[in-house]
Every structure is written in structure tokens, then in C-alpha cells.
Enzyme design. Sequence first.
Site, short mmCIF file in Angstrom:
data_model
loop_
_atom_site.label_atom_id
_atom_site.label_comp_id
_atom_site.label_asym_id
_atom_site.label_seq_id
_atom_site.Cartn_x
_atom_site.Cartn_y
_atom_site.Cartn_z
N PHE A 94 -1.53 -8.47 -35.18
CA PHE A 94 -2.73 -8.23 -35.98
C PHE A 94 -3.30 -9.58 -36.39
O PHE A 94 -2.56 -10.53 -36.67
CB PHE A 94 -2.40 -7.39 -37.21
CG PHE A 94 -3.61 -6.99 -38.00
CD1 PHE A 94 -4.55 -6.12 -37.47
CD2 PHE A 94 -3.83 -7.50 -39.27
CE1 PHE A 94 -5.68 -5.74 -38.19
CE2 PHE A 94 -4.95 -7.13 -39.99
CZ PHE A 94 -5.88 -6.25 -39.45
N ASP A 165 6.60 -13.16 -40.20
CA ASP A 165 5.63 -12.13 -40.54
C ASP A 165 6.36 -10.81 -40.42
O ASP A 165 6.53 -10.26 -39.33
CB ASP A 165 4.42 -12.20 -39.60
CG ASP A 165 3.35 -11.17 -39.95
OD1 ASP A 165 3.67 -10.18 -40.63
OD2 ASP A 165 2.20 -11.34 -39.51
N HIS A 168 5.91 -5.48 -40.58
CA HIS A 168 6.40 -4.24 -39.97
C HIS A 168 7.90 -4.04 -40.18
O HIS A 168 8.47 -3.10 -39.63
CB HIS A 168 6.17 -4.28 -38.45
CG HIS A 168 4.77 -4.41 -38.02
ND1 HIS A 168 4.41 -4.53 -36.69
CD2 HIS A 168 3.61 -4.44 -38.71
CE1 HIS A 168 3.10 -4.63 -36.58
NE2 HIS A 168 2.58 -4.59 -37.80
N GLN A 191 0.21 -2.43 -47.24
CA GLN A 191 -1.05 -1.74 -46.95
C GLN A 191 -0.77 -0.26 -46.70
O GLN A 191 0.36 0.15 -46.43
CB GLN A 191 -1.72 -2.43 -45.74
CG GLN A 191 -3.01 -1.82 -45.27
CD GLN A 191 -2.79 -0.76 -44.20
OE1 GLN A 191 -1.72 -0.69 -43.59
NE2 GLN A 191 -3.79 0.06 -43.99
N LYS A 194 1.69 1.07 -44.05
CA LYS A 194 2.97 0.40 -43.87
C LYS A 194 4.16 1.28 -44.27
O LYS A 194 4.00 2.36 -44.83
CB LYS A 194 2.99 -0.92 -44.63
CG LYS A 194 1.98 -1.95 -44.12
CD LYS A 194 2.24 -2.31 -42.67
CE LYS A 194 1.39 -3.48 -42.17
NZ LYS A 194 -0.04 -3.16 -42.08
N ARG A 223 -1.61 -21.92 -62.55
CA ARG A 223 -1.31 -21.93 -63.98
C ARG A 223 0.10 -21.43 -64.26
O ARG A 223 0.48 -20.33 -63.83
CB ARG A 223 -2.31 -21.03 -64.70
CG ARG A 223 -2.25 -21.09 -66.21
CD ARG A 223 -3.27 -20.14 -66.81
NE ARG A 223 -3.35 -20.25 -68.25
CZ ARG A 223 -4.01 -19.39 -69.04
NH1 ARG A 223 -4.65 -18.35 -68.49
NH2 ARG A 223 -4.04 -19.56 -70.33
N TYR A 230 -4.72 -23.91 -70.53
CA TYR A 230 -5.44 -24.06 -69.26
C TYR A 230 -5.14 -25.37 -68.54
O TYR A 230 -6.04 -26.02 -68.02
CB TYR A 230 -6.96 -23.87 -69.48
CG TYR A 230 -7.26 -22.55 -70.14
CD1 TYR A 230 -7.20 -21.36 -69.44
CD2 TYR A 230 -7.57 -22.50 -71.50
CE1 TYR A 230 -7.42 -20.15 -70.07
CE2 TYR A 230 -7.80 -21.30 -72.14
CZ TYR A 230 -7.73 -20.11 -71.41
OH TYR A 230 -7.96 -18.91 -72.04
N ARG A 240 -2.27 -12.23 -57.84
CA ARG A 240 -1.30 -11.48 -58.65
C ARG A 240 -1.39 -9.98 -58.37
O ARG A 240 -2.48 -9.40 -58.33
CB ARG A 240 -1.53 -11.73 -60.13
CG ARG A 240 -1.30 -13.17 -60.59
CD ARG A 240 -1.42 -13.29 -62.10
NE ARG A 240 -2.74 -12.94 -62.57
CZ ARG A 240 -3.71 -13.81 -62.83
NH1 ARG A 240 -3.52 -15.11 -62.64
NH2 ARG A 240 -4.89 -13.40 -63.27
#
Length: 396
Positions: A94, A165, A168, A191, A194, A223, A230, A240
Amino acid sequence: MRRAMSAAPVLRSPLPAWPQYDDGERAGLTRALEQGQWWRMGGGEVDAFEDEFARYHGADHGLAVTNGTHALELALQVLGVGPGSEVIVPAFTFISSSQAAQRLGAVAVPVDIDPVTYNIDPVAAAAAVGPRTRAIMPVHIAGEVADMDALGKISADTGVPLLQDAAHAHGARWQGRRIGELDSVAAFSFQNGKLMTAGEGGAVLFPEAGLREEAFLRHSCGRPRTDRFYFHRTSGSNFRLNEFSAAVLRAQLARLDGQIDTREKRWPLLSGLLAEIDGVVPQGRDTRCDRKPHYMAMFRIPGLVEQQRNELVDRLVAAGLPAFAAFRVIYRSDGFWETGAPDVSVDDLARRCPNAEAVAADGIWLHHRTLLGTEKQIHEIAEIIAWALTESRSGR
């Protein structure tokens, strides 16, 4: 040879639905809702999921992120990939595998695959290593673990790190070792299609605490967790994961092993039935991959051209199967050439990647929920494929 049928066979009962859920997801969503903090910095679901997912895969350090593509991009960044560098990727995957590198300003270098497992060819990967190579990205296609022995040797000999990767490969094993025990960074996707899902989501497993800490900073805009004024230590973005998604994924993880057990029982049956159909070649398996989660039930029909394959997929879908054409080789999509492409032509790459070209043209895959069906349904699936292929060959 399987006997040709005149009437179209059918599934006599519906295949299992996907995604699957029960009171575990409902309880998790309620738990996340009622804790009163819905992002990871104030809640506990993401932290708990990271720990559970990492331990399940034999890793000491895990980080949950927004999706699988971001997981790859973040992992590549902490491995030092950026402008002026190269990342070796399989030509058959993919396109997120290459785009994650290209979005960092790196050049994606496609290489050929093994014609049996459809995974990256270690010999081709070794030949592509150059002075600008910063990572080699094996993709565990359909949950079939790439040759991590050969790839690990290449990494040790060249000093180029591996990035698995594993989009799968949730729950996969290589010679008894889990994905997190293979001495390299690994990225996962959650996703919607999956093996476990919250609609979207991703995770990265790290062999070292320092890599995880840098990834944490970069996934949270640079951060630190405790910062109130900050001071952003690094560049980064907001990758996140939210608390609701993490709560769902905790429930999904709890049933993953049982689902893998079922698919491991069903694939040998379906693979054997498919092999009896004239011209059908199921995806092979390296016996060193001793637990395969079967994200896809993949097979080829060598001799079909791409248009014939696509028409056959349409026929299977019309007959009620969740069938899909195999991935297009990454360099045959316009998006590959927008940025970070090697200075060669499509024809040059095609000559270098004959196996990837062949699988992309005549490969078909069925969604993993087919392997959660009954043995009777597996027989019905094979009958439908045999019938559809006969119809396609006859021109009807």
C-alpha cells in the site's frame, strides 16, 4: 481439478461482519467518557493500551498514534530519515509505505518481492543499499512475516536500521518471536479493515526507551508531557490518539488471539481448495512464520491481464464475496511521483521488479473476515471462485 458449475453458487449464510464488537467496546467507551478527560494527557486509556499492546507483542516500549501512516512517518523520523536520505521499500505494498518517507523529504526506492510470499526480496534490498540509505522497510504482506533473518543480517552488515511495516501483522510470529522481539522498530495500523480497529489509529513499538521518548515528543508537537510553559523541544505534529479510540482498541486486542486461531485453521482449508482450481495459486508461506494472522486471503491467477483480473473481482463482489484487486505497484500511481521519487522511469523500475509487476496484475485478495466463517462457508467461497473464473474464461 474442481468440476465446473453451470449455476452460480451462493453463500447460504452471511459471512461474519467486520468490525466486530460487543459489550467490551461499550464498557470501554463508557469508561473513557466517564473519566472526564478525553485526550491522552489527562486520561488513562491510551497509556493502558500502549502498555497492553506492547506487552502482547513482546516489546518494552509502545506509542499509540492517530493512524498507521503517521506511525510509519513518525518511526522513520526518529530513525533519522529526512531530506537527502533514501528508504528502501517493496514495490508491492500500500502506498503509505512509500509516502511516509516521501513526506519527510526522503526518496523512496522500490525493490522487487519474493514471488511466493509477496514480501520484500532481501537480495534486491541489499543491492539497493547506498550511501544515502537510512532505513529498509519490510512490509509483512497479509501477515506473512518477511525474511527477518536475511534482512537482519543486511541491517547488521550495513548499519541501516529496519522498520517493520506491520500494518497486516498484529499477533504474528517469526520462529517463535513476536514482532516486538525482532530487534527493530515496528509500525501498526488500526484502520477500519485491519485485524483490530477503532476506525483509525496506529501504534509504534520501539526496542529502546530513547527512541520512544523522542517519538513521544514529536507526536505531541515536540512538547514534553509535563510542560506548562510551551517549551517545545523538537519539531513535530499532533499525532496523539484519543481516549475513546484507545478504549475500543483495548477490547479489540482482547479478542485478537481467538480470531487468529480461527483464521489459522481456515486458511489451510481455503488454500488447499483454491490450489485445486486450474490456474489459481494461493500465497505461499515461509514456515519460519509460525503464526500468521491472515489480514488477507491472497491468491494469484497467472496469465490473467489486469483488466481480466479486475473483471473477475467485480464478479466475485457481485456474488457476495469481499474481494479486492491486489495493490498496484507503488510507482504506477501518480502520487508516487509528486515528491521523493527516484530518478528513474516507470519502465526502468518495472524491469527491476518483475515479481511485483506480476502479483499486482493478477493478484486477488479476500478480506480476513472470510476466514472467520465456518468450514462450510470456506467450501462455498472456493466454489464461487471456481465458478467465477470459469465464467470469466468463457467470456460470459
